[in-house]
Design an enzyme around this catalytic site. Sequence first.
Site, PDB file in Angstrom:
ATOM      1  CG  ASP A   1      -2.510   2.182  -3.419  1.00 32.24           C
ATOM      2  OD1 ASP A   1      -2.912   3.153  -2.746  1.00 32.24           O
ATOM      3  OD2 ASP A   1      -1.325   2.056  -3.800  1.00 32.24           O
TER       4      ASP A   1
ATOM      5  CB  THR B   1      -2.113   7.237   7.447  1.00 34.28           C
ATOM      6  OG1 THR B   1      -2.897   7.353   6.261  1.00 34.28           O
ATOM      7  CG2 THR B   1      -1.591   8.610   7.830  1.00 34.28           C
TER       8      THR B   1
ATOM      9  CG  LEU C   1      -2.551   9.230 -10.334  1.00 34.62           C
ATOM     10  CD1 LEU C   1      -3.094   9.813 -11.629  1.00 34.62           C
ATOM     11  CD2 LEU C   1      -3.146   9.980  -9.144  1.00 34.62           C
TER      12      LEU C   1
HETATM   13  P1  ADP Z   1       1.698   3.235  -9.207  1.00 34.61           P
HETATM   14  O1  ADP Z   1       0.909   2.174  -8.532  1.00 34.61           O
HETATM   15  O2  ADP Z   1       1.718   4.528  -8.437  1.00 34.61           O
HETATM   16  O3  ADP Z   1       1.291   3.480 -10.623  1.00 34.61           O
HETATM   17  P2  ADP Z   1       3.801   1.313  -8.825  1.00 34.61           P
HETATM   18  O4  ADP Z   1       5.270   1.405  -8.904  1.00 34.61           O
HETATM   19  O5  ADP Z   1       3.202   0.845  -7.568  1.00 34.61           O
HETATM   20  O6  ADP Z   1       3.219   2.753  -9.236  1.00 34.61           O
HETATM   21  O7  ADP Z   1       3.254   0.359  -9.972  1.00 34.61           O
HETATM   22  C1  ADP Z   1       3.651   0.556 -11.313  1.00 34.61           C
HETATM   23  C2  ADP Z   1       3.973  -0.779 -11.941  1.00 34.61           C
HETATM   24  O8  ADP Z   1       2.772  -1.565 -12.109  1.00 34.61           O
HETATM   25  C3  ADP Z   1       4.537  -0.675 -13.345  1.00 34.61           C
HETATM   26  O9  ADP Z   1       5.925  -0.428 -13.320  1.00 34.61           O
HETATM   27  C4  ADP Z   1       4.215  -2.064 -13.901  1.00 34.61           C
HETATM   28  O10 ADP Z   1       5.143  -3.004 -13.479  1.00 34.61           O
HETATM   29  C5  ADP Z   1       2.871  -2.365 -13.251  1.00 34.61           C
HETATM   30  N1  ADP Z   1       1.773  -2.042 -14.157  1.00 34.61           N
HETATM   31  C6  ADP Z   1       0.806  -1.106 -13.977  1.00 34.61           C
HETATM   32  N2  ADP Z   1      -0.052  -1.066 -15.031  1.00 34.61           N
HETATM   33  C7  ADP Z   1       0.383  -1.996 -15.911  1.00 34.61           C
HETATM   34  C8  ADP Z   1      -0.063  -2.442 -17.207  1.00 34.61           C
HETATM   35  N3  ADP Z   1      -1.113  -1.908 -17.800  1.00 34.61           N
HETATM   36  N4  ADP Z   1       0.652  -3.431 -17.799  1.00 34.61           N
HETATM   37  C9  ADP Z   1       1.726  -3.966 -17.197  1.00 34.61           C
HETATM   38  N5  ADP Z   1       2.186  -3.594 -16.012  1.00 34.61           N
HETATM   39  C10 ADP Z   1       1.535  -2.617 -15.360  1.00 34.61           C
HETATM   40 MG    MG Z   2       1.368   1.240  -6.676  1.00 30.10          MG
END
Ligand code: ADP
Ligand code: MG
Length: 384
Positions: free
Chosen positions: A172, A37, A127
């Site tokens: 987010d 949304t 998350l």
């Molecule tokens: P979500 O936000 O639901 O966890 P996303 O696909 O939006 O999923 O984001 C995940 C991506 O964010 C990972 O694939 C990575 O590229 C990046 N990311 C998240 N946390 C880290 C971290 N601690 N170190 C490096 N990259 C990270």
């Molecule tokens: Mg995300």
Amino acid sequence: MALVPGEIVRLFRQHFGGAAPQIYRAPGRVNLIGEHTDYNLGFVFPIALEMACYAAIAPAAHDKLQVFSREANAGFAININEVAEAKPMHNWSDYVVGVARELARDAVPLKGADIYIASEVPAGSGLSSSAAIEVAIAMALLDGRELQPLEIAKLCQRAEGQFVGMPCGIMDQYAAVFGQKNAAIQIDCRSLTHNYVELPPNLRIIAVNSMVKHELGTSAYRERVAECRAAVEAIQQRYPEVQSLRDVTPEMFVEVEAQIPEIPRKRARHVITDSQRVLALGKAAEAGDLAEMGQLFVDSHRSMQHDYEITCAEIDFLVERALRIPAVYGARMTGGGFGGCTVNLLAPEVEERFRRELAADYKQKFNLDPIFYDCVPSPGASRM
Ligand code: ADP
Ligand code: MG
């Protein structure tokens, strides 16, 4: 278990040596209701989690951003003078450089620094580890310089939309910035204002990680954005003033739905009803009506399953199985879809049974071990 600042300092020094870094924390979030949304400028209802991303930063003698991520077990460096014109690398560094680029473009001068990132938010599970890393990095790069919290959320959203290439809404980043202990955040994504809603006592909120993430996720997300746009265009034939699905009341929708092609019609129905459910959940929470809260969860899940079509077999199984347990008030998928987590509302006394039965039956059906996260509303981003 929350990462303690002392541990982050140790990790930073082990990697970069010397200096005492400043630490910034930005939490992940679980969305209680109002899915997809936000980019339709409707309402959402997340809570910020205890699980968070930490960025430790110390000024350096060089003129680079030298960045290392514990989770990626990798690092990169970029000259501060090249950030404004940087191009995406299509890996995790984009989340960091995207934020740095937005700051540079907002005329916040970057300074050479070493940055160590460590996160407890599971990546790619719905998350929002992505907003957690973005907001933690924005705070770290600002390192005490003033910027309005809402501007931080907006610039991180721009980084994800324009540099990472994910056309996400504001939820987010907003939750990572504005999270509050003991309260869920009811956000109006059109006016960018919020109010805090305390949740009833004697309620457990548990997220269950399905441990699957179907590839469809990113492409389907873009498709849904486009389908919502198509619904708006069809509705404009009758109501030219409508700019987004937020401008369409349930009554207007009933009146025009026959004129919307089938797929955009279903997408719009989900968005409009789920946005209403955000308001209804707020009222039910304030009234302490757990049964009503649970029913709204179930209605939302059905809407994602049949109208928005973003669930999958594993997630549907976790929801149905949870709902068979007495005193599980409600269960639904949370996050973008096609895997990730469910979020469940239950009485504390059934928590043990909930975890045991779901783990056993999910293992038997999909040969996967789900992970359970206790979701306790926590504060938004801060300097530690
Ligand atoms: P979500 O936000 O639901 O966890 P996303 O696909 O939006 O999923 O984001 C995940 C991506 O964010 C990972 O694939 C990575 O590229 C990046 N990311 C998240 N946390 C880290 C971290 N601690 N170190 C490096 N990259 C990270
Ligand atoms: Mg995300």
